[in-house]
Design a protein around this motif. Structure first.
Motif, short mmCIF file in Angstrom:
data_model
loop_
_atom_site.label_atom_id
_atom_site.label_comp_id
_atom_site.label_asym_id
_atom_site.label_seq_id
_atom_site.Cartn_x
_atom_site.Cartn_y
_atom_site.Cartn_z
N VAL A 130 0.94 -1.03 0.05
CA VAL A 130 0.03 -0.05 0.06
C VAL A 130 1.15 1.36 0.03
O VAL A 130 2.17 1.23 0.22
CB VAL A 130 -0.88 0.01 1.30
CG1 VAL A 130 -1.77 -1.23 1.05
CG2 VAL A 130 -0.14 0.20 2.55
N LEU A 131 0.40 2.42 -0.35
CA LEU A 131 0.84 3.68 -0.21
C LEU A 131 0.50 4.41 0.90
O LEU A 131 -0.88 4.90 1.12
CB LEU A 131 0.34 4.56 -1.43
CG LEU A 131 1.07 5.75 -1.87
CD1 LEU A 131 2.72 5.53 -2.39
CD2 LEU A 131 0.61 6.38 -3.11
N PHE A 132 1.45 4.72 1.78
CA PHE A 132 0.87 5.56 3.20
C PHE A 132 1.23 6.86 2.95
O PHE A 132 2.14 7.37 2.22
CB PHE A 132 1.96 4.98 4.32
CG PHE A 132 1.53 3.48 4.76
CD1 PHE A 132 0.59 3.53 5.78
CD2 PHE A 132 2.32 2.55 4.51
CE1 PHE A 132 0.20 2.36 6.17
CE2 PHE A 132 2.17 1.12 5.04
CZ PHE A 132 0.85 1.09 5.77
N ALA A 133 0.18 7.49 3.57
CA ALA A 133 0.39 9.02 4.05
C ALA A 133 1.57 9.32 5.01
O ALA A 133 1.91 8.32 5.64
CB ALA A 133 -1.01 9.70 4.23
N ASP A 134 1.87 10.43 5.30
CA ASP A 134 2.87 10.59 6.34
C ASP A 134 2.11 10.41 7.75
O ASP A 134 0.91 10.58 7.60
CB ASP A 134 3.30 12.06 6.45
CG ASP A 134 4.35 12.41 5.03
OD1 ASP A 134 5.06 11.57 4.78
OD2 ASP A 134 4.30 13.36 4.63
N PRO A 135 2.96 9.95 8.87
CA PRO A 135 2.21 9.60 10.05
C PRO A 135 1.49 10.74 10.43
O PRO A 135 1.95 11.71 10.68
CB PRO A 135 3.39 9.11 10.84
CG PRO A 135 4.68 9.63 10.20
CD PRO A 135 4.28 9.87 8.93
N GLU A 136 0.20 10.23 11.24
CA GLU A 136 -0.46 11.04 12.14
C GLU A 136 -0.14 11.17 13.64
O GLU A 136 -0.41 12.04 14.38
CB GLU A 136 -2.00 10.56 11.81
CG GLU A 136 -2.50 10.44 10.64
CD GLU A 136 -3.73 9.51 10.45
OE1 GLU A 136 -4.14 9.05 11.36
OE2 GLU A 136 -4.19 9.47 9.42
N TYR A 137 0.48 9.91 14.07
CA TYR A 137 1.07 9.78 15.42
C TYR A 137 2.01 8.63 15.56
O TYR A 137 2.19 8.01 14.62
CB TYR A 137 -0.22 9.26 16.32
CG TYR A 137 -0.56 7.89 15.92
CD1 TYR A 137 -0.04 6.65 16.65
CD2 TYR A 137 -1.64 7.36 14.96
CE1 TYR A 137 -0.33 5.40 16.43
CE2 TYR A 137 -1.94 6.16 14.50
CZ TYR A 137 -1.27 5.25 15.34
OH TYR A 137 -1.59 4.06 15.12
N SER A 138 2.60 8.84 16.87
CA SER A 138 3.58 7.57 17.14
C SER A 138 3.29 7.00 18.59
O SER A 138 2.65 7.72 19.11
CB SER A 138 5.04 8.46 17.09
OG SER A 138 5.18 9.23 18.21
N ILE A 139 3.54 5.93 18.48
CA ILE A 139 2.98 5.32 19.72
C ILE A 139 3.83 3.99 20.15
O ILE A 139 4.49 3.45 19.23
CB ILE A 139 1.53 4.74 19.51
CG1 ILE A 139 0.77 4.84 20.65
CG2 ILE A 139 1.62 3.28 18.85
CD1 ILE A 139 0.19 6.17 21.07
N GLY A 140 3.95 3.57 21.52
CA GLY A 140 4.46 2.57 22.09
C GLY A 140 3.45 1.44 22.28
O GLY A 140 2.48 1.54 21.91
#
Length: 303
Positions: A130-140
């Protein structure tokens, strides 16, 4: 007299030649117009969606990323961000298609959806599909256990070293790979279809622990309101191949929908710069610590 007759005989031939040329040119022009109509380039996905006025999005019922409320409303951080972006792109309605997380990419590729809004983590393997947009969030990651943490589990490695320990994890989730890399065996994993099923597995004793991303875990624990369950607050984030497994979630598109993805990114960048992105994230339990900062999908896809 001979010359006169020669001229008269040539006139019909010249007239026929001229008519033939005009007929051929007209025929060729008409054929070209028809060929041009047949060969017209199809509309790209963004243009098509603008024209029809809505987009179909694939989502998994995973709070806080994308889920349906008791009233049947589609919401979640990924959904609300997509609503704002798509509206500004001229697409004013979202129609959600609920599916299991593990089937989202296949559904997108099969044109069941126009995009995926499920807070899906970006990784090199998924970037091939798939083609991803830039990230919206980061998480652990997060871990929950029975009250008192009977097996003293505080990391994926501690699960691996406790042979009797079983951990519930959602089918298709990235945590499966993290668990495997930490030494957790297949026999120790209880694969469930969604997060509610993970909570049920822990409550019923089918699992000694459950794992999912931090906000998702907290959301499910809050929803369960079960005092016999607790979050492991000293949980050690897994490290795989020497790298932190901190994940970055984003909206996904079909590989050919570059212009759609780029237009989405342009609006998302504006939301990041204005602080609007953080305001939406806060509604679903995220904080400034979960912002993606300057990370891009290109960097994450490169590994």
């Amino acid at each position: 007299m001979k010359a006169k007759w020669t001229v008269l005989l040539l006139l019909p031939a010249l007239l026929l030649s001229a008519c033939g040329k005009e007929s051929t040119e007209t025929s060729n022009s008409s054929a070209g117009e028809k060929a041009g109509t047949v060969q017209a380039a199809p509309k790209d996905t963004l243009s098509k969606l603008r024209e029809q006025g809505y987009a179909t999005v694939g989502f998994a019922n995973e709070n806080p990323y994308a889920f349906k409320t008791a009233e049947g409303e589609l919401t979640g951080e990924a959904v609300e961000i997509a609503k704002v972006v798509l509206d500004r792109l001229g697409i004013h309605e979202i129609r959600g298609e609920l599916t299991e997380f593990s089937s989202l990419i296949a559904g997108l590729q099969a044109n069941r959806f126009d995009l995926i809004t499920a807070g899906m983590f970006i990784n090199p393997d998924r970037c091939k599909a798939v083609l991803f947009a830039d990230p919206e969030y980061s998480i652990g990651e997060g871990l929950a256990v029975k009250e008192g943490n009977p097996l003293k589990l505080n990391s994926y490695k501690s699960i691996a070293s406790t042979s009797e320990a079983k951990v519930a994890v959602m089918a298709g989730a990235i945590e499966i790979g993290y668990l495997q890399a930490s030494g957790v065996t297949e026999k120790q994993m209880v694969i469930v279809p969604d997060q509610d099923a993970a909570i049920s597995a822990l409550q019923s004793g089918r699992a000694d622990a459950i794992t999912m991303t931090g906000p998702a875990l907290q959301s499910r624990l809050d929803g369960a309101a079960d005092s016999k369950l607790e979050r492991v607050m000293n949980f050690e984030q897994p490290v795989v191949d020497g790298k932190s497994v901190r994940g970055y979630g984003a909206t996904a598109f079909r590989l050919e929908d570059t212009s759609f993805r780029d237009a989405f990114n342009a609006e998302l960048d504006k939301m990041k710069a204005s602080g609007e992105l953080l305001e939406i994230l806060k509604k679903f339990g995220f904080t400034e610590q979960e912002l993606p900062q300057e990370m891009t999908s290109a960097e994450l896809c490169a590994g």
